[in-house]
Write a protein that holds these residues in place. Structure first.
Motif, mmCIF file in Angstrom:
data_model
loop_
_atom_site.group_PDB
_atom_site.id
_atom_site.type_symbol
_atom_site.label_atom_id
_atom_site.label_comp_id
_atom_site.label_asym_id
_atom_site.label_seq_id
_atom_site.Cartn_x
_atom_site.Cartn_y
_atom_site.Cartn_z
ATOM 1 N N THR A 28 38.747 135.981 70.223
ATOM 2 C CA THR A 28 39.872 135.213 69.677
ATOM 3 C C THR A 28 39.583 134.752 68.252
ATOM 4 N N ILE A 89 45.869 130.401 66.472
ATOM 5 C CA ILE A 89 44.805 130.930 67.330
ATOM 6 C C ILE A 89 43.467 130.316 66.944
ATOM 7 N N ARG A 97 47.854 132.745 71.761
ATOM 8 C CA ARG A 97 47.377 134.066 72.171
ATOM 9 C C ARG A 97 48.551 134.976 72.506
ATOM 10 N N LEU A 136 42.898 140.318 71.675
ATOM 11 C CA LEU A 136 43.742 139.327 72.329
ATOM 12 C C LEU A 136 43.991 139.654 73.805
#
Length: 144
Positions: A28, A89, A97, A136
């Motif tokens: 992430t 994010i 996300r 992701l």
């Protein structure tokens, strides 16, 4: 030397530190950083199309071809949204996300349609979008 755990402490000394909601996994973090970069470049690619549409090679033979000024607005606005989602994010927003997945799919579509006008940029952006999408989609840091 005492082996007692101090009052109020539930973690032992050998356990690894827990991630907070604001800290993401490596995937992430990569996705957020790349979305900031991709969004910035998307916006930057839109500015020349707005100011001077002769920078790009135009081909009126494509079914999905339209004025490059419109492409400029699309890239500028999409770039801003992509960068904002990337920032969300990075900050650990719960919704980011899924929003990231949505804007990456949109960015993939837009850059596929932009291929006749600027093929090199489109191919590079598509490759980066696919890497971000994989990061992701494969992220399991939220426990789902």
């Amino acid at each position: 030397m005492s082996t007692e755990v101090p009052a109020g402490s539930t973690a032992d000394a050998t356990s690894p530190p827990r991630r907070t909601a604001r800290q993401g996994s490596g995937g992430t973090t990569f996705a957020g950083t790349m979305l900031l970069v991709i969004g910035s470049y998307q916006a930057l690619i839109g500015i020349p199309a707005l100011l001077n549409d002769t920078i790009y090679v135009t081909d009126a033979g494509h079914l999905y071809a339209f004025d490059l000024t419109a492409w400029g607005w699309v890239h500028l606005l999409l770039g801003a949204v992509v960068a904002l989602v990337g920032l969300a994010i990075m900050r650990g927003a719960a919704w980011a996300r899924w929003a990231g997945i949505a804007v990456v799919v949109l960015s993939l579509s837009v850059n596929f349609l932009f291929l006749p006008y600027y093929p090199l940029w489109s191919v590079v952006t598509i490759a980066l979008d696919l890497a971000v999408l994989a990061a992701l989609v494969m992220d399991r840091s939220d426990g789902h």
